[in-house]
Design a protein around this motif. Structure first.
Motif, PDB file in Angstrom:
ATOM      1  N   ILE A  91       0.832  -1.208   0.000  1.00 31.49           N
ATOM      2  CA  ILE A  91       0.000   0.000   0.000  1.00 31.49           C
ATOM      3  C   ILE A  91       0.865   1.256   0.000  1.00 31.49           C
ATOM      4  O   ILE A  91       0.648   2.200  -0.783  1.00 31.49           O
ATOM      5  N   SER A  92       1.868   1.279   0.862  1.00 32.38           N
ATOM      6  CA  SER A  92       2.718   2.469   0.978  1.00 32.38           C
ATOM      7  C   SER A  92       3.530   2.700  -0.282  1.00 32.38           C
ATOM      8  O   SER A  92       3.737   3.850  -0.697  1.00 32.38           O
ATOM      9  N   LEU A  93       3.983   1.614  -0.921  1.00 35.33           N
ATOM     10  CA  LEU A  93       4.784   1.778  -2.134  1.00 35.33           C
ATOM     11  C   LEU A  93       3.934   2.302  -3.287  1.00 35.33           C
ATOM     12  O   LEU A  93       4.390   3.160  -4.055  1.00 35.33           O
ATOM     13  N   VAL A  94       2.707   1.814  -3.420  1.00 35.38           N
ATOM     14  CA  VAL A  94       1.829   2.313  -4.476  1.00 35.38           C
ATOM     15  C   VAL A  94       1.519   3.798  -4.261  1.00 35.38           C
ATOM     16  O   VAL A  94       1.651   4.618  -5.183  1.00 35.38           O
ATOM     17  N   VAL A  95       1.118   4.140  -3.035  1.00 33.95           N
ATOM     18  CA  VAL A  95       0.799   5.543  -2.739  1.00 33.95           C
ATOM     19  C   VAL A  95       2.043   6.411  -2.855  1.00 33.95           C
ATOM     20  O   VAL A  95       2.006   7.515  -3.426  1.00 33.95           O
ATOM     21  N   GLY A  96       3.172   5.914  -2.327  1.00 35.14           N
ATOM     22  CA  GLY A  96       4.406   6.689  -2.381  1.00 35.14           C
ATOM     23  C   GLY A  96       4.917   6.885  -3.794  1.00 35.14           C
ATOM     24  O   GLY A  96       5.453   7.952  -4.125  1.00 35.14           O
ATOM     25  N   THR A  97       4.749   5.876  -4.644  1.00 35.87           N
ATOM     26  CA  THR A  97       5.205   5.998  -6.033  1.00 35.87           C
ATOM     27  C   THR A  97       4.364   7.012  -6.802  1.00 35.87           C
ATOM     28  O   THR A  97       4.903   7.902  -7.484  1.00 35.87           O
ATOM     29  N   GLU A 178       8.960  13.187 -21.827  1.00 35.66           N
ATOM     30  CA  GLU A 178       8.484  14.108 -22.854  1.00 35.66           C
ATOM     31  C   GLU A 178       8.481  13.432 -24.224  1.00 35.66           C
ATOM     32  O   GLU A 178       7.555  13.634 -25.024  1.00 35.66           O
ATOM     33  N   ALA A 179       9.493  12.601 -24.471  1.00 36.09           N
ATOM     34  CA  ALA A 179       9.523  11.876 -25.741  1.00 36.09           C
ATOM     35  C   ALA A 179       8.365  10.883 -25.825  1.00 36.09           C
ATOM     36  O   ALA A 179       7.742  10.717 -26.895  1.00 36.09           O
ATOM     37  N   ALA A 180       8.053  10.234 -24.713  1.00 37.62           N
ATOM     38  CA  ALA A 180       6.926   9.298 -24.704  1.00 37.62           C
ATOM     39  C   ALA A 180       5.607  10.034 -24.904  1.00 37.62           C
ATOM     40  O   ALA A 180       4.703   9.535 -25.598  1.00 37.62           O
ATOM     41  N   ARG A 181       5.486  11.228 -24.323  1.00 37.33           N
ATOM     42  CA  ARG A 181       4.266  12.010 -24.501  1.00 37.33           C
ATOM     43  C   ARG A 181       4.114  12.427 -25.960  1.00 37.33           C
ATOM     44  O   ARG A 181       2.996  12.452 -26.507  1.00 37.33           O
ATOM     45  N   ILE A 182       5.226  12.759 -26.605  1.00 35.62           N
ATOM     46  CA  ILE A 182       5.175  13.147 -28.013  1.00 35.62           C
ATOM     47  C   ILE A 182       4.752  11.963 -28.878  1.00 35.62           C
ATOM     48  O   ILE A 182       4.025  12.115 -29.881  1.00 35.62           O
ATOM     49  N   ASP A 183       5.165  10.751 -28.483  1.00 38.81           N
ATOM     50  CA  ASP A 183       4.821   9.547 -29.243  1.00 38.81           C
ATOM     51  C   ASP A 183       3.381   9.100 -29.011  1.00 38.81           C
ATOM     52  O   ASP A 183       2.946   8.104 -29.605  1.00 38.81           O
ATOM     53  N   GLY A 184       2.648   9.800 -28.177  1.00 40.23           N
ATOM     54  CA  GLY A 184       1.232   9.490 -27.998  1.00 40.23           C
ATOM     55  C   GLY A 184       0.848   8.945 -26.649  1.00 40.23           C
ATOM     56  O   GLY A 184      -0.338   8.665 -26.416  1.00 40.23           O
ATOM     57  N   CYS A 185       1.784   8.765 -25.740  1.00 37.67           N
ATOM     58  CA  CYS A 185       1.456   8.259 -24.394  1.00 37.67           C
ATOM     59  C   CYS A 185       0.870   9.382 -23.550  1.00 37.67           C
ATOM     60  O   CYS A 185       1.292  10.547 -23.654  1.00 37.67           O
ATOM     61  N   ASN A 186      -0.099   9.042 -22.711  1.00 35.63           N
ATOM     62  CA  ASN A 186      -0.528  10.000 -21.711  1.00 35.63           C
ATOM     63  C   ASN A 186       0.420   9.916 -20.515  1.00 35.63           C
ATOM     64  O   ASN A 186       1.364   9.125 -20.505  1.00 35.63           O
ATOM     65  N   LEU A 188       0.053   8.760 -17.463  1.00 38.94           N
ATOM     66  CA  LEU A 188       0.063   7.480 -16.758  1.00 38.94           C
ATOM     67  C   LEU A 188       0.811   6.415 -17.561  1.00 38.94           C
ATOM     68  O   LEU A 188       1.567   5.615 -17.004  1.00 38.94           O
ATOM     69  N   GLN A 189       0.615   6.411 -18.887  1.00 39.82           N
ATOM     70  CA  GLN A 189       1.340   5.453 -19.723  1.00 39.82           C
ATOM     71  C   GLN A 189       2.830   5.740 -19.725  1.00 39.82           C
ATOM     72  O   GLN A 189       3.651   4.811 -19.718  1.00 39.82           O
ATOM     73  N   ALA A 190       3.202   7.007 -19.719  1.00 43.33           N
ATOM     74  CA  ALA A 190       4.624   7.355 -19.650  1.00 43.33           C
ATOM     75  C   ALA A 190       5.228   6.898 -18.327  1.00 43.33           C
ATOM     76  O   ALA A 190       6.372   6.441 -18.285  1.00 43.33           O
ATOM     77  N   LEU A 191       4.419   6.991 -17.266  1.00 45.02           N
ATOM     78  CA  LEU A 191       4.905   6.544 -15.962  1.00 45.02           C
ATOM     79  C   LEU A 191       5.130   5.039 -15.946  1.00 45.02           C
ATOM     80  O   LEU A 191       6.182   4.560 -15.491  1.00 45.02           O
ATOM     81  N   THR A 192       4.168   4.279 -16.443  1.00 47.43           N
ATOM     82  CA  THR A 192       4.250   2.822 -16.349  1.00 47.43           C
ATOM     83  C   THR A 192       5.221   2.219 -17.362  1.00 47.43           C
ATOM     84  O   THR A 192       5.858   1.196 -17.087  1.00 47.43           O
ATOM     85  N   ARG A 193       5.337   2.834 -18.547  1.00 45.80           N
ATOM     86  CA  ARG A 193       6.151   2.242 -19.609  1.00 45.80           C
ATOM     87  C   ARG A 193       7.584   2.753 -19.647  1.00 45.80           C
ATOM     88  O   ARG A 193       8.479   2.061 -20.139  1.00 45.80           O
ATOM     89  N   VAL A 194       7.804   3.948 -19.135  1.00 44.82           N
ATOM     90  CA  VAL A 194       9.136   4.548 -19.246  1.00 44.82           C
ATOM     91  C   VAL A 194       9.766   4.777 -17.878  1.00 44.82           C
ATOM     92  O   VAL A 194      10.902   4.355 -17.621  1.00 44.82           O
ATOM     93  N   VAL A 195       9.024   5.432 -16.983  1.00 43.27           N
ATOM     94  CA  VAL A 195       9.621   5.859 -15.726  1.00 43.27           C
ATOM     95  C   VAL A 195       9.817   4.680 -14.764  1.00 43.27           C
ATOM     96  O   VAL A 195      10.901   4.520 -14.186  1.00 43.27           O
ATOM     97  N   LEU A 196       8.807   3.854 -14.583  1.00 46.55           N
ATOM     98  CA  LEU A 196       8.918   2.760 -13.616  1.00 46.55           C
ATOM     99  C   LEU A 196      10.011   1.749 -13.960  1.00 46.55           C
ATOM    100  O   LEU A 196      10.710   1.280 -13.059  1.00 46.55           O
TER     101      LEU A 196
END
Length: 284
Positions: A91-97, A178-186, A188-196
């Protein structure tokens, strides 16, 4: 310039000495857990038990829990600690992330003030929060429950996860998002696919320390629990000390078992932390 053989030899000697200093207390804990009681209270120390015994471990794992058998109750406390620490960490890791990413990337009023407010909760001494938390859990009917302990521990671990993850996200380059956002990610998608994927080292390190915070907590567990339904390992080990005598061997056996999950978690996380250093940025 390559180090000399004498320098390498000195480095190895220092490493061995440091390892012995770190492992010696744990080795003595293991020896005490299998030593007869007369060896532990003898005036002359026994570096190895005269008659090693596993009776204490047998009592912990085969005793009848729920009564006055503190050894058997320790087995139940181990399960309680695993459930509480794991639930708190998730729980703490999800909220903290999610919160740490928001504090690191979004710009809004009172952003740093809010972050320091969360951190101030983590810095408060636990004794200052015992009475308010006790009254809150009592009104919610969560005293002497694992759910109550998870909720309580989240108030400690979540600010820690929020602070560490926000600092870790700040260390990652924002250009990849920013590159992921330009490629069409919102976002949340940039967070899950690139940042995490890039944040795996921080995630595993934060999860490990959050687990240890919940695993070792004593005061809240002692105050908010009264039966084996929710007692955790630190409280169960404290109960090995009686009014007139103490079973030092049983305390040592409990200490060995209590140390195993954090050690296993640290060893498992080490591999993921190292592999996560190169993950994410090289993936298509």
């Amino acid at each position: 310039m390559k180090p000399r053989r004498s320098q390498l030899a000195l480095l190895y000697v220092l490493a061995v000495v440091m390892s012995l200093v770190i492992l010696a207390p744990f080795a003595w804990l293991v020896i005490a857990s299998i030593s007869p009681a007369r060896d532990l209270i003898s005036a002359h120390p026994h570096w190895w038990p005269s008659h090693p015994t596993l009776s204490r471990y047998h009592s912990i794992f085969s005793g009848q829990a729920g009564g006055d058998d503190v050894a058997a109750n320790f087995r139940v406390a181990m399960g309680n600690s695993l459930v509480v620490a794991a639930g708190t960490t998730v729980i703490s890791l999800v909220v903290g992330t999610l919160g740490g990413y928001a504090f690191a990337r979004l710009r809004f009023r009172f952003r740093r003030s809010a972050l320091f407010a969360f951190l101030s909760v983590y810095m408060l001494p636990p004794i200052a929060l015992v009475i308010p938390l006790y009254l809150a859990l009592s009104n919610l009917g969560m005293l002497d429950t694992k759910r109550g302990l998870v909720l309580t521990y989240c108030s400690i671990v979540t600010p820690f996860c929020l602070w560490t993850m926000s600092n870790y996200f700040l260390s990652l380059p924002s250009e990849l998002e920013e590159a992921a956002r330009i490629d069409g990610c919102n976002r949340l998608q940039a967070l899950t696919r690139v940042v995490l994927p890039l944040a795996k080292p921080g995630l595993f390190a934060t999860a490990m320390f959050g687990f240890l915070l919940a695993w070792d907590e004593f005061l809240y567990s002692l105050t908010f629990t009264s039966t084996t339904n929710a007692k955790t390992i630190p409280v169960a080990i404290a109960e090995f000390t009686g009014k007139y005598s103490s079973d030092f061997g049983l305390i040592a056996a409990g200490g060995v078992l209590a140390a195993l999950p954090p050690v296993v978690l640290a060893l498992a996380s080490q591999r993921f932390i190292v592999s996560g250093l190169t993950a994410g940025s090289v993936k298509s």
